[in-house]
Design a protein around this motif. Structure first.
Motif, PDB file in Angstrom:
ATOM      1  N   SER A   3      -5.152  -6.276   6.839  1.00  0.00           N
ATOM      2  CA  SER A   3      -3.772  -6.243   6.376  1.00  0.00           C
ATOM      3  C   SER A   3      -3.518  -7.426   5.461  1.00  0.00           C
ATOM      4  O   SER A   3      -4.235  -8.433   5.489  1.00  0.00           O
ATOM      5  CB  SER A   3      -2.813  -6.275   7.563  1.00  0.00           C
ATOM      6  OG  SER A   3      -2.961  -7.489   8.279  1.00  0.00           O
ATOM      7  N   LYS A  72       8.752   1.203   5.612  1.00  0.00           N
ATOM      8  CA  LYS A  72       7.473   1.448   4.934  1.00  0.00           C
ATOM      9  C   LYS A  72       7.355   2.875   4.385  1.00  0.00           C
ATOM     10  O   LYS A  72       7.064   3.057   3.198  1.00  0.00           O
ATOM     11  CB  LYS A  72       6.311   1.118   5.863  1.00  0.00           C
ATOM     12  CG  LYS A  72       6.040  -0.367   5.999  1.00  0.00           C
ATOM     13  CD  LYS A  72       4.732  -0.635   6.716  1.00  0.00           C
ATOM     14  CE  LYS A  72       4.411  -2.121   6.759  1.00  0.00           C
ATOM     15  NZ  LYS A  72       3.112  -2.394   7.410  1.00  0.00           N
ATOM     16  N   ALA A  76       7.524   3.696   0.391  1.00  0.00           N
ATOM     17  CA  ALA A  76       6.334   4.327  -0.193  1.00  0.00           C
ATOM     18  C   ALA A  76       6.733   5.566  -0.987  1.00  0.00           C
ATOM     19  O   ALA A  76       6.257   5.797  -2.109  1.00  0.00           O
ATOM     20  CB  ALA A  76       5.341   4.691   0.907  1.00  0.00           C
ATOM     21  N   VAL A 129       1.381   5.032  -6.412  1.00  0.00           N
ATOM     22  CA  VAL A 129       0.482   5.116  -5.257  1.00  0.00           C
ATOM     23  C   VAL A 129      -0.078   3.743  -4.891  1.00  0.00           C
ATOM     24  O   VAL A 129      -0.138   3.386  -3.705  1.00  0.00           O
ATOM     25  CB  VAL A 129      -0.663   6.111  -5.538  1.00  0.00           C
ATOM     26  CG1 VAL A 129      -1.660   6.108  -4.382  1.00  0.00           C
ATOM     27  CG2 VAL A 129      -0.104   7.512  -5.762  1.00  0.00           C
ATOM     28  N   LEU A 130      -0.491   2.954  -5.877  1.00  0.00           N
ATOM     29  CA  LEU A 130      -1.067   1.632  -5.591  1.00  0.00           C
ATOM     30  C   LEU A 130      -0.072   0.711  -4.877  1.00  0.00           C
ATOM     31  O   LEU A 130      -0.382   0.165  -3.815  1.00  0.00           O
ATOM     32  CB  LEU A 130      -1.586   0.997  -6.877  1.00  0.00           C
ATOM     33  CG  LEU A 130      -2.187  -0.401  -6.723  1.00  0.00           C
ATOM     34  CD1 LEU A 130      -3.364  -0.379  -5.743  1.00  0.00           C
ATOM     35  CD2 LEU A 130      -2.630  -0.951  -8.091  1.00  0.00           C
ATOM     36  N   THR A 133       0.550   1.901  -1.366  1.00  0.00           N
ATOM     37  CA  THR A 133      -0.571   1.586  -0.460  1.00  0.00           C
ATOM     38  C   THR A 133      -0.534   0.124  -0.033  1.00  0.00           C
ATOM     39  O   THR A 133      -0.730  -0.211   1.142  1.00  0.00           O
ATOM     40  CB  THR A 133      -1.911   1.892  -1.157  1.00  0.00           C
ATOM     41  OG1 THR A 133      -1.938   3.267  -1.544  1.00  0.00           O
ATOM     42  CG2 THR A 133      -3.080   1.611  -0.226  1.00  0.00           C
ATOM     43  N   LEU A 134      -0.267  -0.764  -0.988  1.00  0.00           N
ATOM     44  CA  LEU A 134      -0.223  -2.184  -0.679  1.00  0.00           C
ATOM     45  C   LEU A 134       0.883  -2.516   0.320  1.00  0.00           C
ATOM     46  O   LEU A 134       0.690  -3.317   1.243  1.00  0.00           O
ATOM     47  CB  LEU A 134      -0.032  -2.999  -1.957  1.00  0.00           C
ATOM     48  CG  LEU A 134      -1.218  -2.995  -2.944  1.00  0.00           C
ATOM     49  CD1 LEU A 134      -0.864  -3.754  -4.216  1.00  0.00           C
ATOM     50  CD2 LEU A 134      -2.448  -3.601  -2.293  1.00  0.00           C
ATOM     51  N   CYS A 136       2.046  -0.653   2.592  1.00  0.00           N
ATOM     52  CA  CYS A 136       1.680  -0.161   3.924  1.00  0.00           C
ATOM     53  C   CYS A 136       0.743  -1.139   4.639  1.00  0.00           C
ATOM     54  O   CYS A 136       0.648  -1.129   5.875  1.00  0.00           O
ATOM     55  CB  CYS A 136       1.029   1.213   3.817  1.00  0.00           C
ATOM     56  SG  CYS A 136       2.188   2.523   3.359  1.00  0.00           S
ATOM     57  N   LEU A 137       0.027  -1.983   3.865  1.00  0.00           N
ATOM     58  CA  LEU A 137      -0.895  -2.937   4.459  1.00  0.00           C
ATOM     59  C   LEU A 137      -0.212  -4.244   4.857  1.00  0.00           C
ATOM     60  O   LEU A 137      -0.770  -5.045   5.606  1.00  0.00           O
ATOM     61  CB  LEU A 137      -2.028  -3.242   3.475  1.00  0.00           C
ATOM     62  CG  LEU A 137      -2.912  -2.047   3.068  1.00  0.00           C
ATOM     63  CD1 LEU A 137      -3.934  -2.494   2.034  1.00  0.00           C
ATOM     64  CD2 LEU A 137      -3.603  -1.456   4.285  1.00  0.00           C
TER      65      LEU A 137
END
Length: 554
Positions: A3, A72, A76, A129-130, A133-134, A136-137
């Motif tokens: 993460s 999140k 997203a 999308v990038l 995704t980030l 979510c981490l």
């Protein structure tokens, strides 16, 4: 999966607001640059304050949505949907006001896929999308208690309001001037504009109690002529055709060779649309409301022109090859063509000649006076090249791709002009069919487009710009009329008068409703003779309805 570093919730939202501002508002900043470049003097402090203003504004809007378990997945989705909308805004000049949101929601899936290009995919991957995704981490730290979380969020919102207020007060004259002269800027702030206008649309159409359905023109009656032939009339609604590219409207290219060859088609030179998208223009033109007073919810919950004509005994049928009738044909027989029915003329979407398939059989099944409405797919973009078969590829090179902004101006216009030629051919075939019926019917056809189209003028493509800001390419539409000699005689229409009106008169889709009521000799209190384009050219009708001679309404 490792993460990213821990971050407090208010810092996370602020970072997201900054990312939205930087990644999704390129169209906004381009438009702002264009607006400022016309000024003699630009306040540098004002320019530097704009990103700060946007970040604070988005932070204010996002903070209430930052609850545990929601933040999140919601953010997203906003990154991905925002990336899609920002691509359209930057490349096509799309403005996501409520009308455009309605148009998107009511668009069929085949049209959506036509916008899929390699450039669009890369754009969405990198800016949607990038970052989704980030985020979510990221490990988000939340306050220990609900009341601490509430106070923290209220504090963040208060700081955002303070920043917005200080910026607005410090540069009030600049913000007021730029905002007043460029009102569409507020609908270019993403993802805020898209989300807010989507919520407004959902509330208005799905959560609000719909008004009681209104039956109008219940007093409508129609004069029946004993011993006269029945009437067969076609109303052909085009799609995305702009008047500037019609040969019969003075365009340098002869894009209307087929209707010109007919010899008796009347082309109206000055006609404007009710809207800049199908979702507005189609129900508006068939409504008793004018553009100035049009309300889409009211239109869907009241009788349309088709309902009134049907109630007077005219057999009505709607056949669709586009995006539906937007409720205007809901209470009359209607059919939308499908690829499964005509695979030879369809590839995801169908060529407009599909509308002639089985049309004569349908006419023969109808009774008495008949009116058919044919809704074309016409010149719908961005895949103009799919709107005409290979033999109508008259102007080359054309643009065989959907990312039309990457085509040359010449190729783009060539593709678009090919669609106009093919539409002209379809209309001419309908006229030939009506000629074959002339021994048994008084026949006529009226063609008009729903709205126009931008082909890169001032960096704008496609359509859907808010009407007050829309360029003439999106509002100036073609309209063509063909009436058989028998229909002209039975309605006592002076052809010379009508031709003169078509050359010099100013018309709009507001004229359609009263003009067709008048052409069918429907008497009703909702009929407005001042908007009936035929009435000034029907001397006997003018004397019957009103002894005063009225001019053509602008």
């Amino acid at each position: 999966m490792p993460s990213l570093p821990r971050i407090r919730i208010v810092s996370f939202v602020l970072l997201a607001a900054a990312a939205f501002t930087a990644l999704q508002n390129w169209a906004f900043f381009r438009h702002l640059h264009q607006a400022l470049s016309t000024l003699d003097h630009v306040n540098a402090g004002f320019v530097l304050s704009v990103p700060v203003f946007l970040v604070a504004l988005l932070n204010l809007l996002l903070i209430p949505l930052s609850t545990r378990g929601l933040v999140k997945p919601l953010f997203a989705v906003l990154f991905i949907v925002g990336a899609m909308t920002s691509y359209s805004a930057f490349h096509y000049g799309t403005v996501f006001d409520r009308g455009m949101v309605q148009n998107i929601i009511e668009t069929h899936s085949a049209e959506v896929w036509s916008y899929l290009t390699a450039d669009a995919v890369i754009w969405v991957l990198l800016t949607g999308v990038l970052p989704a995704t980030l985020l979510c981490l990221v490990h988000i730290e939340y306050p220990r208690t609900w009341w601490q979380g509430l106070l923290l969020r209220l504090g963040a919102m208060l700081v955002s309001v303070l920043v917005i207020s200080l910026v607005a007060l410090g540069f009030y004259q600049d913000y007021a001037s730029v905002g007043r002269n460029n009102p569409q800027l507020k609908d270019e702030i993403l993802p805020a504009a898209f989300v807010i206008n989507t919520l407004k649309h959902v509330h208005r159409h799905y959560l609000s109690t719909p008004p009681v359905f209104e039956h109008i023109a219940l007093d409508a009656t129609r004069a029946h002529r004993a011993g006269m032939k029945p009437t067969l009339f076609l109303l052909v609604i085009g799609e995305t055709a702009r008047a500037q590219n019609f040969g019969m409207n003075g365009y340098a290219r002869d894009t209307t060779p087929y209707t010109r060859a007919a010899g008796d088609v009347i082309a109206f030179q000055h006609v404007t649309s009710c809207g800049t998208a199908t979702a507005v223009s189609v129900p508006c033109m068939l409504s008793r409301m004018t553009r100035a007073e049009f309300n889409d919810v009211k239109a869907r919950n009241s009788d349309s022109l088709l309902d009134i004509l049907h109630r007077t005994g005219i057999d009505i049928y709607w056949k669709d090859n586009d995006d539906g009738c937007k409720g205007a044909c809901a209470r009359v027989p209607n059919h939308t063509v499908t690829e499964a029915e005509h695979p030879d003329l369809c590839d995801g979407e169908c060529l407009d000649m599909v509308l002639l398939r089985g049309l004569e059989e349908q006419i023969d099944r109808m009774k008495g006076d008949r009116m058919l409405v044919l809704h074309l797919i016409g010149s719908h973009g961005p895949t103009y090249f799919k709107r005409y078969p290979p033999e109508f590829r008259r102007f080359v090179p054309d643009c065989p791709r959907s990312d039309i902004e990457n085509c040359s101006r010449e190729a783009l216009v060539n593709s678009y002009d090919n669609t106009i030629v093919y539409t002209d051919y379809v209309v001419s075939q309908l006229i030939q069919m009506l000629r074959r019926y002339s021994s048994h019917f008084d026949t006529g056809l009226l063609y008009l487009s729903d709205h126009g189209e931008s082909l890169g003028e001032s960096g704008v493509y496609l359509h859907g710009v808010p009407y007050p800001l829309a360029p003439k390419e999106q509002t100036h539409i073609p309209m063509q009329l063909w009436l058989s000699p028998a229909l002209m005689a039975s309605r006592q229409i002076d052809r010379t008068c009508l031709q003169q009106a078509a050359r010099t008169g100013q018309f709009s889709q507001d004229n359609l409703f009263p003009s067709l009521l008048g052409l069918w000799d429907v008497r009703t209190s909702v009929y407005d003779p001042a908007l009936d384009l035929f009435r000034p050219c029907r001397p006997a009708q003018k004397l019957l309805d009103d002894p005063e001679t009225r001019g053509i309404s602008p």
